[in-house]
Design a protein around this motif. Structure first.
Motif, mmCIF file in Angstrom:
data_model
loop_
_atom_site.group_PDB
_atom_site.id
_atom_site.type_symbol
_atom_site.label_atom_id
_atom_site.label_comp_id
_atom_site.label_asym_id
_atom_site.label_seq_id
_atom_site.Cartn_x
_atom_site.Cartn_y
_atom_site.Cartn_z
ATOM 1 N N ASP A 54 62.779 -51.119 37.336
ATOM 2 C CA ASP A 54 63.743 -50.020 37.497
ATOM 3 C C ASP A 54 63.186 -48.704 36.958
ATOM 4 O O ASP A 54 63.337 -47.652 37.584
ATOM 5 N N LYS B 26 63.012 -56.539 34.931
ATOM 6 C CA LYS B 26 63.922 -55.626 35.618
ATOM 7 C C LYS B 26 63.819 -54.228 35.014
ATOM 8 O O LYS B 26 63.787 -53.224 35.737
ATOM 9 N N LYS C 104 60.577 -47.016 39.159
ATOM 10 C CA LYS C 104 61.229 -46.316 40.274
ATOM 11 C C LYS C 104 61.749 -44.957 39.813
ATOM 12 O O LYS C 104 61.480 -43.930 40.425
ATOM 13 N N THR C 105 62.505 -44.985 38.726
ATOM 14 C CA THR C 105 63.102 -43.747 38.202
ATOM 15 C C THR C 105 62.028 -42.726 37.850
ATOM 16 O O THR C 105 62.205 -41.531 38.064
#
Ligand code: AHR
Length: 307
Positions: free
Chosen positions: A41, A37, A44-45
């Motif tokens: 995540d 995860k 993406k950021t």
């Protein structure tokens, strides 16, 4: 898309976006789920396109995934090697294709360190030492033999090798500490339970369990309770990771001590990837910062524990 040209000079998307191929070990533990995860995540950021592949704890699947990333001309390959040895050939292929590689979480034993740009992750030997030091302190006033059983991580993996060695290095100073049984539980709860059941059958006199991760420790707790013993009291338990379920068991007194291993490697990995793709110099080794937890500390930390 993955046409030629692009950001890193070695391929990737035309839109200037960095493409990363990531080969994950599997989904064997709570730690791994949190790690996956974190990587997804953070990609993406960071605006990095992630091609994610789950190897289900098999080296052959990781090698296939890396070869496919090479074929797709990703800008950077990152992976968490399930075991330490056997990577030279495929890493050489990535090098020949001019695709930089970042090791994440686990190390390889390749003698040629130019095969990867950097290694981001914990010091597993130090984690083992921390476990050993707690044990030495816990039994400092006793002269009796301390019978220890060990649930090892995946055979041949860096965390299994290093956590075993770091622990052994500390406890060997006092012959009263005896590892009477040691076997792999593959970092899973199910295997931890199964192997602990076998340990309990053949060893009536176990004082301490050292499990290389929380999940195996949690499986072992079920086995201990099933055998009519009280985890944390009849058998003291030390684990590694400090994921939520482990921390809850620690707060409940079923585990006695946890050495932290942080799965939150995503933000640092994306930073390193950007630098490596831009051709910047990065340190050969990037260590994660970690602590340890007693039951009191677990109670305090649990309400805000993110994973
Ligand atoms: O490589 C890190 C280890 O892998 C974690 O400690 C364990 O839980 C995971 O499966």
């Amino acid at each position: 898309g993955c046409a030629s040209g692009g950001s890193g000079g070695s391929g990737g998307a035309d839109d200037g976006k960095i493409t990363m191929g990531f080969s994950q070990v599997g989904a064997e533990s709570g730690w791994r789920t949190a790690n996956t995860k974190s990587i997804q995540d953070s990609a993406k950021t960071a605006g990095i396109e992630l091609k994610f592949s789950d190897a289900q704890q098999k080296q052959e699947n990781q090698i296939k995934a890396i070869r496919s990333f090479i074929q797709q001309k990703v800008d950077v390959i990152a992976f968490s090697p399930v075991v330490e040895s056997g990577w030279d050939t495929v890493l050489k292929e990535a090098q020949n294709a001019k695709i930089p590689v970042i090791l994440t979480d686990r190390a390889v034993d390749s003698a040629d360190t130019s095969l990867y740009k950097t290694f981001l992750g914990s010091d597993f030997v130090e984690e083992g030492r921390k476990a050993g030091k707690w044990l030495v302190e816990e039994y400092k006033d006793s002269t009796e033999t301390v019978n220890i059983v060990q649930l090892e991580g995946t055979t041949g993996s860096a965390p299994a090798n290093d956590r075993r060695d770091g622990f052994a290095e500390i406890i060997k100073a006092d012959p009263k500490f005896k590892v009477i049984a040691s076997q792999t539980g593959d970092f899973t709860r199910a295997k931890g339970k199964e192997v602990m059941e076998a340990f309990l059958k053949s060893n009536p006199d176990i004082d301490v369990l050292y499990a290389h991760n929380d999940d195996m420790g949690l499986g072992a707790i079920e086995a201990i309770e099933g055998a009519g013993k009280v985890p944390g009291k009849d058998i003291k338990i030390i684990t590694v990771d400090a994921v939520k379920d482990g921390m809850q068991a620690l707060a409940d007194g079923k585990i006695n001590f946890i050495v932290e291993c942080s799965p939150i490697l995503g933000p640092q990995l994306m930073d390193l990837a950007k630098k490596v793709v831009a051709g910047e110099q990065v340190p050969q080794r990037v260590l994660t910062e970690e602590t340890t937890f007693t039951p009191e500390q677990a109670k305090a930390a649990l309400p805000t524990r993110p994973y």
